[in-house]
Every structure is written in structure tokens, then in C-alpha cells.
Design a protein around this motif. Structure first.
Motif, PDB file in Angstrom:
ATOM      1  N   SER A 189       1.033  -1.389  -0.150  1.00 48.96           N
ATOM      2  CA  SER A 189      -0.477   0.348   0.502  1.00 48.96           C
ATOM      3  C   SER A 189       1.241   1.677   0.176  1.00 48.96           C
ATOM      4  CB  SER A 189      -1.004  -0.170   1.107  1.00 48.96           C
ATOM      5  OG  SER A 189      -1.247  -1.226   1.359  1.00 48.96           O
ATOM      6  N   GLY A 190       2.098   0.945   0.333  1.00 46.75           N
ATOM      7  CA  GLY A 190       2.658   2.729   0.332  1.00 46.75           C
ATOM      8  C   GLY A 190       3.021   2.960   1.343  1.00 46.75           C
ATOM      9  N   ALA A 191       2.342   1.947   2.506  1.00 47.57           N
ATOM     10  CA  ALA A 191       2.406   2.602   4.052  1.00 47.57           C
ATOM     11  C   ALA A 191       3.953   2.528   4.555  1.00 47.57           C
ATOM     12  CB  ALA A 191       1.745   2.924   4.713  1.00 47.57           C
ATOM     13  N   THR A 192       4.617   3.079   5.265  1.00 44.80           N
ATOM     14  CA  THR A 192       5.571   3.035   6.402  1.00 44.80           C
ATOM     15  C   THR A 192       5.277   2.108   7.403  1.00 44.80           C
ATOM     16  OG1 THR A 192       6.197   5.505   6.186  1.00 44.80           O
ATOM     17  CG2 THR A 192       6.748   4.350   8.500  1.00 44.80           C
ATOM     18  N   LEU A 193       6.582   0.901   7.360  1.00 48.12           N
ATOM     19  CA  LEU A 193       5.518  -0.001   8.203  1.00 48.12           C
ATOM     20  C   LEU A 193       6.848  -0.096   9.299  1.00 48.12           C
ATOM     21  CD1 LEU A 193       4.822  -3.526   9.183  1.00 48.12           C
ATOM     22  CD2 LEU A 193       6.971  -4.137   7.210  1.00 48.12           C
ATOM     23  N   ALA A 194       6.509  -0.148  10.429  1.00 49.10           N
ATOM     24  CA  ALA A 194       7.026  -0.243  11.401  1.00 49.10           C
ATOM     25  C   ALA A 194       7.077  -1.530  12.472  1.00 49.10           C
ATOM     26  CB  ALA A 194       6.801   0.730  12.996  1.00 49.10           C
ATOM     27  N   LEU A 195       8.540  -2.590  12.573  1.00 46.38           N
ATOM     28  CA  LEU A 195       8.977  -3.471  13.182  1.00 46.38           C
ATOM     29  C   LEU A 195       8.899  -3.407  14.369  1.00 46.38           C
ATOM     30  CD1 LEU A 195       9.994  -5.536  10.233  1.00 46.38           C
ATOM     31  CD2 LEU A 195       8.178  -5.839  10.987  1.00 46.38           C
ATOM     32  N   VAL A 196       8.555  -4.524  15.036  1.00 46.57           N
ATOM     33  CA  VAL A 196       9.008  -4.422  16.238  1.00 46.57           C
ATOM     34  C   VAL A 196       9.898  -5.616  16.578  1.00 46.57           C
ATOM     35  CG1 VAL A 196       8.131  -4.319  18.834  1.00 46.57           C
ATOM     36  CG2 VAL A 196       6.660  -2.858  17.936  1.00 46.57           C
ATOM     37  N   GLN A 197      11.019  -5.283  17.096  1.00 49.72           N
ATOM     38  CA  GLN A 197      11.673  -6.777  17.194  1.00 49.72           C
ATOM     39  C   GLN A 197      11.352  -7.591  18.808  1.00 49.72           C
ATOM     40  OE1 GLN A 197      13.229  -3.677  16.544  1.00 49.72           O
ATOM     41  NE2 GLN A 197      12.959  -4.966  14.324  1.00 49.72           N
ATOM     42  N   LYS A 198      10.637  -6.971  19.799  1.00 52.10           N
ATOM     43  CA  LYS A 198      10.088  -7.613  20.863  1.00 52.10           C
ATOM     44  C   LYS A 198       9.413  -6.383  21.727  1.00 52.10           C
ATOM     45  CE  LYS A 198      11.857  -9.371  25.671  1.00 52.10           C
ATOM     46  NZ  LYS A 198      10.983 -10.463  25.200  1.00 52.10           N
ATOM     47  N   PHE A 199       8.393  -7.240  21.939  1.00 53.56           N
ATOM     48  CA  PHE A 199       7.167  -6.661  22.536  1.00 53.56           C
ATOM     49  C   PHE A 199       7.272  -6.542  23.475  1.00 53.56           C
ATOM     50  CE2 PHE A 199       3.416  -6.663  24.982  1.00 53.56           C
ATOM     51  CZ  PHE A 199       2.336  -5.529  24.545  1.00 53.56           C
ATOM     52  N   THR A 200       7.068  -4.850  23.859  1.00 55.54           N
ATOM     53  CA  THR A 200       7.116  -4.728  25.657  1.00 55.54           C
ATOM     54  C   THR A 200       6.204  -3.364  25.255  1.00 55.54           C
ATOM     55  OG1 THR A 200       8.684  -2.606  25.797  1.00 55.54           O
ATOM     56  CG2 THR A 200       9.384  -4.940  25.484  1.00 55.54           C
ATOM     57  N   PRO A 201       5.316  -3.285  25.889  1.00 57.82           N
ATOM     58  CA  PRO A 201       3.719  -2.369  26.028  1.00 57.82           C
ATOM     59  C   PRO A 201       4.956  -0.784  25.917  1.00 57.82           C
ATOM     60  CG  PRO A 201       3.344  -4.079  27.911  1.00 57.82           C
ATOM     61  CD  PRO A 201       4.800  -4.479  27.181  1.00 57.82           C
ATOM     62  N   ALA A 202       5.841  -0.511  26.826  1.00 54.02           N
ATOM     63  CA  ALA A 202       6.388   0.730  26.521  1.00 54.02           C
ATOM     64  C   ALA A 202       7.121   1.350  24.980  1.00 54.02           C
ATOM     65  CB  ALA A 202       7.168   0.112  27.267  1.00 54.02           C
ATOM     66  N   THR A 203       7.645   0.280  24.437  1.00 58.57           N
ATOM     67  CA  THR A 203       7.986   0.102  22.983  1.00 58.57           C
ATOM     68  C   THR A 203       6.602   0.880  21.939  1.00 58.57           C
ATOM     69  OG1 THR A 203       9.537  -1.854  23.563  1.00 58.57           O
ATOM     70  CG2 THR A 203       8.920  -0.968  21.366  1.00 58.57           C
ATOM     71  N   LEU A 204       5.400  -0.551  22.756  1.00 63.48           N
ATOM     72  CA  LEU A 204       4.843   0.491  21.949  1.00 63.48           C
ATOM     73  C   LEU A 204       4.228   1.490  22.221  1.00 63.48           C
ATOM     74  CD1 LEU A 204       4.204  -2.352  19.967  1.00 63.48           C
ATOM     75  CD2 LEU A 204       2.139  -2.764  21.171  1.00 63.48           C
ATOM     76  N   ALA A 205       3.701   1.871  23.543  1.00 67.14           N
ATOM     77  CA  ALA A 205       3.005   3.295  23.972  1.00 67.14           C
ATOM     78  C   ALA A 205       3.910   4.127  23.176  1.00 67.14           C
ATOM     79  CB  ALA A 205       3.596   3.541  24.922  1.00 67.14           C
ATOM     80  N   GLY A 206       5.331   3.898  23.026  1.00 68.27           N
ATOM     81  CA  GLY A 206       6.482   4.922  22.206  1.00 68.27           C
ATOM     82  C   GLY A 206       6.225   5.308  20.876  1.00 68.27           C
ATOM     83  N   LEU A 207       5.264   3.974  20.330  1.00 68.23           N
ATOM     84  CA  LEU A 207       5.483   4.904  18.746  1.00 68.23           C
ATOM     85  C   LEU A 207       3.989   5.002  18.774  1.00 68.23           C
ATOM     86  CD1 LEU A 207       6.864   1.106  17.593  1.00 68.23           C
ATOM     87  CD2 LEU A 207       7.270   2.937  16.675  1.00 68.23           C
ATOM     88  N   LEU A 208       2.488   4.767  19.523  1.00 73.79           N
ATOM     89  CA  LEU A 208       1.661   5.162  19.273  1.00 73.79           C
ATOM     90  C   LEU A 208       1.202   6.539  19.542  1.00 73.79           C
ATOM     91  CD1 LEU A 208      -0.516   2.486  20.857  1.00 73.79           C
ATOM     92  CD2 LEU A 208      -0.604   3.357  19.184  1.00 73.79           C
ATOM     93  N   ALA A 209       2.987   7.168  20.513  1.00 70.32           N
ATOM     94  CA  ALA A 209       2.508   8.348  20.688  1.00 70.32           C
ATOM     95  C   ALA A 209       3.618   9.143  19.761  1.00 70.32           C
ATOM     96  CB  ALA A 209       3.287   8.654  22.057  1.00 70.32           C
TER      97      ALA A 209
END
Length: 482
Positions: A189-209
Motif C-alpha cells: 500500500s506504500g505505507a511506512t511499516l514499523a516492525l517491533v523486534q520484541k513486544f513491550t507495552p513501553a515500546t508500543l506506547a512510544g510508537l503510538l505516541a
């Protein structure tokens, strides 16, 4: 020789601004990934890799992993994704199953066997061999074709509408069909893909923010992320979930935590190419089903006696799709047993609701036989999750000398709340038939999960049997592993 997925990736990576970011790295632009794919293809050609030959790909949710897949497909090889941190026994079992000669990790090509693998007509036109988790036995290699997955991506593009300005966050491993299609669709789709190597709530919260607009995650990840309230996500417009049941309690938490984001619950299996049903609950009142079939999917619900189930009756859900697997690797008989009249036998028990939506009841192999009664663990879990203090629950049958099987439950409480096993059992007695009340209840900070991040019913007894003595005393359980 290239297949449909190679062309889809090539075209997506060539789009202006195409890139794949990493939560713990710099990521790569589309141009860099395309160049990496050329280097991989050159290495494989030099090593004498043949068309349709399986090659193991070391997966670490790095941007270059996608370039490696493209390189394999450019020479007509079949990718076998294996996590870099997979246990030696797991790696060995997959190597034995595929009889592959090579394993590639970035630009490191390693020979893992001397003899070439046998010629397999099943692998002609194949893109991937994805091994299932094997929670009910030895892992099975699901062979997925270029054309079928290409068709599925086109269907998902129409269904989900990814945009070039999207930032799609994927904490799912690329050894898992959900992680694979979400990543390929983002690039397509031409979107930017952001891969997370290891899931943690803090990592995901940073990307969402920051700038995430689409999040793809299994319910277990969502529960952990939302345990202390929804983190800010100013641009989030869609939450895609699947891989395990989405209970109404979690749906309510997601919808209230991010009211401007659409919740999309997707049901399917690796064998069917994933995403066979779609449900978009606007609130918890609409949750509790898997929705309606996606484009190109038809289904049957079949009773134990082989007759079609009437609306409201429970039976096995069977799915027909043109996007399904080519078959199980070296498993002609397994393939024959899995398919009946071109319908894949999911092993999931379901019923058709009056509103035309399909509702899951449980898995046939997970039905608990307690004292002569047949009980679906999903029914107990959904009931427990209506308790205001409970965030999540997972139940399983555990062998018991007196009852045949006893009901064991792992329960996650909402932050800051306390509840004893006896209190919960008394509450459950008022909301469930007596024989459905869990015999053993333990409390944990998280549900037990498997390698893909999905809640694992098979691991319930591992936790409950160790903790049963504490739980039976009616005390608030300590965090798992303590």
C-alpha cells in the motif's frame, strides 16, 4: 523465475518514500531493501539454489528480513521463516521436516545439510512454508502459494484500506501469518511499516505516541498495553486484532481507550491464508462474534453427525476459499483429512446467530469433559470477563482422577484490584451452571502465551498445577513465575 509476492514487494518498495522502520534500529528505505534483495538473490544463485527449493530464513523482525524474502522469491526459492531465537529442538525439527540445505541470516548463507532436498511438486508456485505452533502435536508445515497470497492481499487492501500516509505498527513476528500479511500489505500500500523486534507495552506506547496510524496486535498484547489505561495515540485510526478470541471486555477497553480508532477483529488460520471473517464492533455490546465472511469466503457449520447445523446449533466451522494453502509439506494424508468437499476443517466450534454473524463456541480439541459434561472453555472465559474486576481469563481441562477433567483457570485482574479465588468462585456460581465453575483458579499478571504472543491454553496447566496449593487457600496469587 519470480512469483506474485515478489512482484508485489518490488512494486511496493519502488514507491516514493517507501521504508521499513525498526523499533530498535534505523530501518531501511525501499531502495535499500531492493538492493539487499539483489545481494541475497546473487548469493543463492552462486550456491546453486534451485527453483522451488526450501530455504530457511532467520527472522528477527528486522527490515532486512523482508528484503531477504524478496531475494529468495527472485530466484524462485521457497522461504521457511524460523525465528533467530528459536530453540535448538524447534530448529532441528523444522530442518528435519524441510530437509533444506541452506539457512540465510541477513547476508550470511549457511549450509545446514549436504544433500539437496527431494523434488516436491507441492512446492511449485509456493512462496512460504509456515510452521504452525504445534500446541496439539508436532508442528505442520503449511505451504502457501504466491498466487493465493497475492489474491488475499488484494482482498485485504479493499477490506482495510491501508493508505500511503499510514504508519503501520507490527509487533507480530514474521514467522506468524498475521505478522506476514500485515507487513506485506503495508508495503503493497506504500505505507511506512514499523516492525517491533520484541513486544513491550513501553515500546508500543512510544510508537503510538509518535505517529502510528494502524496497530496490528493479538489480544494478549492489547491487554498488556491497556493494563494501566490506554496510552496516547493521537493519529491512531485502526486497531487490527486476531489470532485468538477477542472477548467483549477487551473490546470495550479498546473502544473506550481509543474512541476515534476503529477496532477490526479478523478470524482465520494459516491454512486458509488468514482473515476469513471480519467483525468491526463499535462497542462491547457488539463484540462476541467473528462477524461475517470476507470476500471470496464461504462456510459451513457441520454437526457431529455430519448434517448441516441449523441457526443457533453448534457445529464445526468449515471454510472454503481460493486463498488457502497448497497443502501440508510431505503430508498428503494430513491435507486430505483437513479438507472435506474443498472446505477446510478448522476444528473450531461455532454457531450462526440470528443477526447472520458467526459466533465461536470453542475448539473441538479443547472441549473439557468434566464429570460427563462437555464444556467449552471460551464460554467460561467470557463469563468470567464480565466480572468488573477481571481483565482477562483463560481456561483449560486438566486430567483429574475423580472428574476425568477438572477446569483450571488463569485470571488477570484489573490494575490495583484484589480478589480471592473463593470470592471469584462464589461469583461464578451465580453466573454459570455449577459444573462450569472452575475447580482451580490462580491469578497472574499476564495470561500464559506461546512463541507467537498468542494466549496459550495448552500452557494453563503448567501455571495452575504449580500454583494450585496457593490458589486453593483463597489467596491473591503472586505474579506468574514468582
Amino acid at each position: 523465475m519470480t512469483g506474485a509476492l515478489a512482484e508485489i514487494l518490488r512494486a511496493g518498495l519502488a514507491r516514493p518514500g517507501s521504508r521499513v522502520d525498526e523499533s530498535s534500529g534505523l530501518g531501511m528505505s525501499g531502495h535499500e531493501l531492493d538492493a539487499h534483495a539483489d545481494l541475497v538473490a546473487g548469493l543463492l544463485r552462486e550456491a546453486g539454489v534451485r527453483p522451488h527449493e526450501p530455504v530457511h530464513v532467520a527472522i528477527g523482525n528486522r527490515a532486512l528480513d523482508l528484503g531477504t524474502l524478496l531475494g529468495l522469491w527472485r530466484v524462485g526459492a521457497v522461504a521457511v521463516p524460523v525465528h533467530r531465537a528459536a530453540a535448538p529442538l524447534t530448529r532441528g525439527a523444522i530442518e528435519q521436516a524441510t530437509r533444506a540445505r541452506f539457512r540465510i541470516d541477513g547476508l550470511g548463507l549457511n549450509r545446514i545439510a549436504e544433500a539437496p532436498p527431494p523434488e516436491r511438486p507441492l512446492l511449485e508456485g509456493a512462496a512460504l512454508v509456515v510452521f504452525t505452533s504445534g500446541s496439539t502435536g508436532a508442528p505442520k508445515g503449511v505451504v502457501l502459494g504466491h498466487d493465493a497470497l497475492g489474491r488475499k492481499l488484494a482482498i485485504l487492501d479493499r477490506l482495510l484500506g491501508f493508505r500511503p500516509d499510514d504508519v503501520v505498527v507490527v509487533p507480530l513476528q514474521l514467522t506468524f501469518i498475521f505478522g506476514i500479511w500485515a507487513s506485506l500489505l503495508a508495503i503493497r500500500s506504500g505505507a511506512t511499516l514499523a516492525l517491533v523486534q520484541k513486544f513491550t507495552p513501553a515500546t508500543l506506547a512510544g510508537l503510538l505516541a509518535a505517529e502510528a496510524t494502524v496497530l496490528a496486535a493479538v489480544p494478549t498484547m492489547l491487554r498488556a498495553l491497556l493494563a494501566d489505561g490506554a496510552p496516547p495515540a493521537p493519529r491512531l485510526r485502526a486497531v487490527l486484532t486476531g489470532g485468538e478470541a477477542l472477548n467483549p471486555s477487551l473490546a470495550r477497553t479498546v473502544c473506550s481507550g481509543w474512541p476515534t480508532a476503529e477496532l477490526v477483529d479478523l478470524y482465520g488460520s494459516t491454512e486458509t491464508g488468514s482473515c476469513d471473517f471480519c467483525h468491526r464492533p463499535r462497542d462491547a455490546a457488539e463484540a462476541g462474534s467473528i462477524g461475517v465472511p470476507t470476500e471470496g469466503v464461504s462456510f459451513l457449520i457441520v454437526r457431529d453427525d455430519g448434517a448441516p447445523a441449523r441457526p443457533g446449533e453448534t457445529g464445526e466451522l468449515r471454510i472454503r476459499t481460493a486463498c488457502g494453502m497448497l497443502g501440508y509439506l510431505d503430508g498428503a494424508e494430513l491435507t486430505r483429512l483437513a479438507l472435506e468437499a474443498d472446505h477446510f476443517r478448522t476444528g473450531d466450534l461455532a454457531r450462526l446467530r440470528p443477526d447472520g454473524q458467526v459466533e465461536l463456541v470453542g475448539r473441538s480439541k479443547e472441549i473439557i469433559a468434566r464429570g460427563g459434561n462437555k464444556i467449552a472453555p471460551l464460554e467460561i472465559e467470557n463469563a468470567l470477563c464480565t466480572h468488573p474486576d477481571i481483565a482477562a481469563a483463560l481456561c483449560a481441562g486438566v486430567p483429574d482422577a475423580r472428574l476425568g477433567e477438572a477446569i483450571h483457570a488463569v485470571v488477570v485482574l484489573r490494575p490495583g484490584l484484589a480478589l480471592s479465588a473463593d470470592e471469584l468462585r462464589r461469583w461464578a456460581s451465580a453466573h454459570l451452571e455449577r459444573y462450569k465453575v472452575p475447580d482451580v483458579i490462580v491469578f497472574s499478571d499476564t495470561l500464559p502465551a506461546g512463541a507467537t504472543g498468542k494466549a496459550s491454553r495448552a500452557m494453563v496447566s503448567t501455571l495452575t498445577l504449580v500454583r494450585a496449593e496457593t490458589a486453593s487457600a483463597g489467596l491473591r496469587g503472586a505474579p506468574a513465575g514468582s
